[in-house]
Design an enzyme around this catalytic site. Sequence first.
Site, PDB file in Angstrom:
ATOM      1  N   MET A 259       0.868  -1.167   0.000  1.00  0.00           N
ATOM      2  CA  MET A 259       0.000   0.000   0.000  1.00  0.00           C
ATOM      3  C   MET A 259       0.906   1.218   0.000  1.00  0.00           C
ATOM      4  SD  MET A 259      -2.925   1.401  -0.153  1.00  0.00           S
ATOM      5  CE  MET A 259      -3.018   3.182  -0.280  1.00  0.00           C
ATOM      6  N   GLU A 285       5.072   0.160  -5.861  1.00  0.00           N
ATOM      7  CA  GLU A 285       4.691   1.092  -4.782  1.00  0.00           C
ATOM      8  C   GLU A 285       5.496   2.390  -4.890  1.00  0.00           C
ATOM      9  OE1 GLU A 285       2.054   0.217  -3.555  1.00  0.00           O
ATOM     10  OE2 GLU A 285       2.143  -1.931  -3.958  1.00  0.00           O
ATOM     11  N   TYR A 372      -5.359  -2.305 -13.397  1.00  0.00           N
ATOM     12  CA  TYR A 372      -3.899  -2.328 -13.527  1.00  0.00           C
ATOM     13  C   TYR A 372      -3.487  -2.691 -14.955  1.00  0.00           C
ATOM     14  CZ  TYR A 372      -3.866  -2.714  -8.370  1.00  0.00           C
ATOM     15  OH  TYR A 372      -4.041  -2.510  -7.041  1.00  0.00           O
ATOM     16  N   MET A 542      -4.484 -11.723   0.284  1.00  0.00           N
ATOM     17  CA  MET A 542      -5.636 -12.303  -0.416  1.00  0.00           C
ATOM     18  C   MET A 542      -5.279 -12.873  -1.776  1.00  0.00           C
ATOM     19  SD  MET A 542      -8.916  -9.912   0.370  1.00  0.00           S
ATOM     20  CE  MET A 542      -8.142  -8.358  -0.023  1.00  0.00           C
TER      21      MET A 542
END
Length: 590
Positions: A259, A285, A372, A542
């Site tokens: 993140m 990132e 993306y 996930m």
Amino acid sequence: MARHDPHSYTDLAQGRIRHIAFQLEADFAQRQLRGTARYLLDQPARGPFDLDTRDLDVRSVSSSGRAVRFTFGKEDPILGSRLRLSDLAGADEFTITFVASQAARALQWLSPAQTAGGRHPYLFTQCQPHHARTIFPCQDSPSVRFTYEAELRVPAPLVAAMAAAPMGSWSADGATAFHFDMPQPIPSYLFALAVGEITSRDLGPRSRVYAEPDLIEAAAWEFAQIEDMLAEAEKLYGPYPWERYDMLVLPPSFPYGGMENARLTFLTPTMIVGDRSLTNLLAHELAHSWTGNLVTNATWEDFWLNEGWTTYAERRILGAIEGEDSAMLRAATGRNTMRRAIQHFGWDADPTRLKFSQAGIDPESVVSYVAYEKGYSFLVRLERIVGRRAFDAFTRKYIAEHRFQTITTEAFIDILRRDLPQIFGQVDVQNWLYAPGFPADAPPFESPLIDEVSNRLFDYQEGRLPRREDVAGWKTAQTYLFLQYLPRVIPVDDCRALESAFALDRTRVPQFLSQFFEIAIRSGYRQALPRAEDLITTVGRMFIIVPVFQAMAQTEWSRPLARPLLEKVRPRHHPITVLAMEQMLTQLGL
Ligand SMILES: [Zn+2]
């Protein structure tokens, strides 16, 4: 009221928050984050002022020492409750006292057992896309930016980190107060903090990694190339705009890969594999420092502008460091991941469009690799028409003109019309941005590294299994691409042979395990199940565990084990991970 963002009660006509001074206290015993925040507005409030909240206990509102009347609107399942301040009477500042409970979706309270070290509890936040409102009242829309300062009190000996500049700390009465200053304006979704047994190592003149003591050495080694990446990114997109680029490695239950919290990227510990082969995520990132954090999507409907551009910038940075062949190889694996997402939603479903109306839709329920990778393919399509030199000049101008601002898809089309008008005769821009599915004129990705994988896949179809010596020198992304292209059901003997050829019984690369265990379970290779269950238990990311869990739940022989496994991991994993697993079982009637 003029709502510009379907996921926020923000009314820009009422003015904007420009600065917040926080006093926060993390109470691990009660799992509460208590706070007082003083807000400064960009103009005196003429009428009511609306803020987003969700599951948030607001205790008081005042302005210049005078109590301010506040009311909550009806609770909406996606937006939460509008907090309306009704009599600010020309004031341009107010103070709110609030308590964020354990129900706050942005907060993850971990017991010591859920950390790598196992000695102390841990707290971290995840505000994107619309969860900052569960921590503090705010205009929780990407189009509002504010600077902030914060004092964060935590019980000793815990350490606090924030996505801001650390300004020192002092201890008294069993607590430590950490001070932070965020001088660059951020949208609310980049607000971030973490508290735990955290230590740090300097990696370069403007980079430091934070992690639990058990992980710090390995993390420092894995991310040592950060200054090289910063230098390459600056060559492409201009000086790094946030002064420092620090990284925080989270405990295993962090549900995401990374993140991009400004000044302090949060990273999954599953990136630490001991060979720096997964640092593409770090490049991603880092690239967000320009595309996303600096030039920001106006709403979550325009999310592809954050992620498509960042995926493009990530592969340009990696291309400069590892070579273009490697960047194209990664692009090929990314496109496969996207194709699976499109198949999951259906080829004509709204979430396969780069932009569509999300009014009444939870942005988390439609987020996928489409933003993306379809976004990336669109930008590569444009780059190949105008040439890299012209496209780079266009990109630098786009970033320079929109620094610390937000942008909609429609404004971006206007920029294309102005600066790259020649593309419109060759690309159906409307189709790329608004139509479902995946366009037929998508740019192909070519690389000798991809060809080698294709040859081995052809061999496999012809009944020739790869041997250890054939693939021992492969790059991580080559093995990943091979596993992605394998059929999901293969003979059990092949599972065993591939496990040995690719050393899957001792790999630390979680992407390999995710692919392999999915195939193994669907193929009936029962010996793999204990390790698959171990992966789902110990990793919270996930993207890694959900496909394996889905295979378990969908396959006859393993189906009875899915519900007990979910109950076992429920207290360990992030609520969003548990929710994804729960929804899967509900759909299957389990
Ligand atoms: Zn991203």
